[in-house]
Scaffold this motif. Sequence first.
Motif, mmCIF file in Angstrom:
data_model
loop_
_atom_site.group_PDB
_atom_site.id
_atom_site.type_symbol
_atom_site.label_atom_id
_atom_site.label_comp_id
_atom_site.label_asym_id
_atom_site.label_seq_id
_atom_site.Cartn_x
_atom_site.Cartn_y
_atom_site.Cartn_z
ATOM 1 N N GLY A 1 38.460 12.208 5.592
ATOM 2 C CA GLY A 1 38.952 12.402 4.268
ATOM 3 C C GLY A 1 40.517 12.812 3.922
ATOM 4 O O GLY A 1 40.685 12.347 2.791
ATOM 5 N N GLN A 2 40.936 12.976 5.036
ATOM 6 C CA GLN A 2 42.510 12.894 5.037
ATOM 7 C C GLN A 2 43.330 11.811 4.864
ATOM 8 O O GLN A 2 44.510 11.857 4.595
ATOM 9 C CB GLN A 2 42.976 14.181 6.052
ATOM 10 C CG GLN A 2 42.705 15.528 5.917
ATOM 11 C CD GLN A 2 43.137 16.299 7.050
ATOM 12 O OE1 GLN A 2 43.667 15.910 7.868
ATOM 13 N NE2 GLN A 2 42.644 17.616 7.062
ATOM 14 N N TRP A 3 42.545 10.744 5.103
ATOM 15 C CA TRP A 3 43.081 9.674 5.032
ATOM 16 C C TRP A 3 43.461 9.062 3.632
ATOM 17 O O TRP A 3 44.304 8.190 3.418
ATOM 18 C CB TRP A 3 42.216 8.287 5.709
ATOM 19 C CG TRP A 3 42.154 8.455 7.264
ATOM 20 C CD1 TRP A 3 42.679 9.305 8.103
ATOM 21 C CD2 TRP A 3 41.247 7.639 7.850
ATOM 22 N NE1 TRP A 3 42.039 9.347 9.216
ATOM 23 C CE2 TRP A 3 41.126 8.279 9.190
ATOM 24 C CE3 TRP A 3 40.207 6.722 7.699
ATOM 25 C CZ2 TRP A 3 40.660 7.605 10.254
ATOM 26 C CZ3 TRP A 3 39.650 6.143 8.801
ATOM 27 C CH2 TRP A 3 39.623 6.675 9.926
ATOM 28 N N ALA A 4 42.432 9.430 2.752
ATOM 29 C CA ALA A 4 42.819 9.030 1.347
ATOM 30 C C ALA A 4 44.171 9.201 0.689
ATOM 31 O O ALA A 4 44.674 8.317 0.167
ATOM 32 C CB ALA A 4 41.898 9.789 0.514
ATOM 33 N N PRO A 5 44.753 10.574 0.714
ATOM 34 C CA PRO A 5 46.035 10.720 0.303
ATOM 35 C C PRO A 5 47.137 9.831 0.757
ATOM 36 O O PRO A 5 47.960 9.078 -0.005
ATOM 37 C CB PRO A 5 46.277 12.022 0.491
ATOM 38 C CG PRO A 5 45.132 12.854 0.536
ATOM 39 C CD PRO A 5 44.277 11.737 1.248
ATOM 40 N N SER A 6 47.233 9.517 2.137
ATOM 41 C CA SER A 6 47.914 8.755 2.747
ATOM 42 C C SER A 6 47.849 7.372 2.385
ATOM 43 O O SER A 6 48.826 6.793 2.087
ATOM 44 C CB SER A 6 47.950 8.654 4.420
ATOM 45 O OG SER A 6 47.949 10.093 4.803
ATOM 46 N N ILE A 7 46.630 6.597 2.116
ATOM 47 C CA ILE A 7 46.507 5.345 1.621
ATOM 48 C C ILE A 7 46.770 5.282 0.189
ATOM 49 O O ILE A 7 47.543 4.304 -0.175
ATOM 50 C CB ILE A 7 44.864 5.081 1.744
ATOM 51 C CG1 ILE A 7 44.562 4.890 2.929
ATOM 52 C CG2 ILE A 7 44.562 3.734 1.067
ATOM 53 C CD1 ILE A 7 42.918 4.983 3.642
ATOM 54 N N LEU A 8 46.584 6.184 -0.717
ATOM 55 C CA LEU A 8 47.002 6.029 -1.951
ATOM 56 C C LEU A 8 48.539 6.437 -2.007
ATOM 57 O O LEU A 8 49.203 5.511 -2.889
ATOM 58 C CB LEU A 8 46.430 7.378 -2.647
ATOM 59 C CG LEU A 8 44.957 7.364 -2.869
ATOM 60 C CD1 LEU A 8 44.339 8.636 -3.711
ATOM 61 C CD2 LEU A 8 44.527 6.116 -4.041
ATOM 62 N N ILE A 9 49.260 6.817 -1.048
ATOM 63 C CA ILE A 9 50.816 6.924 -1.205
ATOM 64 C C ILE A 9 51.206 5.730 -0.671
ATOM 65 O O ILE A 9 52.202 5.075 -1.346
ATOM 66 C CB ILE A 9 51.230 8.314 -0.435
ATOM 67 C CG1 ILE A 9 51.019 9.533 -1.031
ATOM 68 C CG2 ILE A 9 52.732 7.738 0.062
ATOM 69 C CD1 ILE A 9 51.257 10.725 -0.165
ATOM 70 N N MET A 10 50.577 4.856 0.270
ATOM 71 C CA MET A 10 50.912 3.478 0.650
ATOM 72 C C MET A 10 50.835 2.622 -0.522
ATOM 73 O O MET A 10 51.659 1.729 -0.797
ATOM 74 C CB MET A 10 50.212 3.333 2.062
ATOM 75 C CG MET A 10 50.521 3.743 3.060
ATOM 76 S SD MET A 10 49.798 3.066 4.689
ATOM 77 C CE MET A 10 48.027 3.972 4.291
ATOM 78 N N GLY A 11 49.691 2.834 -1.216
ATOM 79 C CA GLY A 11 49.657 1.871 -2.507
ATOM 80 C C GLY A 11 50.725 2.013 -3.509
ATOM 81 O O GLY A 11 51.107 1.170 -4.207
#
Length: 76
Positions: free
Chosen positions: A50-60
């Motif tokens: 679940g902690q991957w989501a913010p990192s993926i959104l920041i990469m986007g």
Amino acid sequence: MVSEGNTTSMVEARTAKLPSLTFLGLALGSMVASAALVMSGRKQLGNFVGQWAPSILIMGLYNKLAKELVVPQPSY
């Protein structure tokens, strides 16, 4: 950009080909996977995923900014 290295230029060239919706889909997928893991009793792994989501959104977001903010090249 002139001041950036070859690796950065290569990464930006490849990620610029990805649509922004890709990152949103990956983030939503990680949230769904996290919820499924937590409901199946694997709470610690679910929290990790679940902690991957913010990192993926920041990469986007970085991808979107890199595509739209093209810095003009200095002419020498």
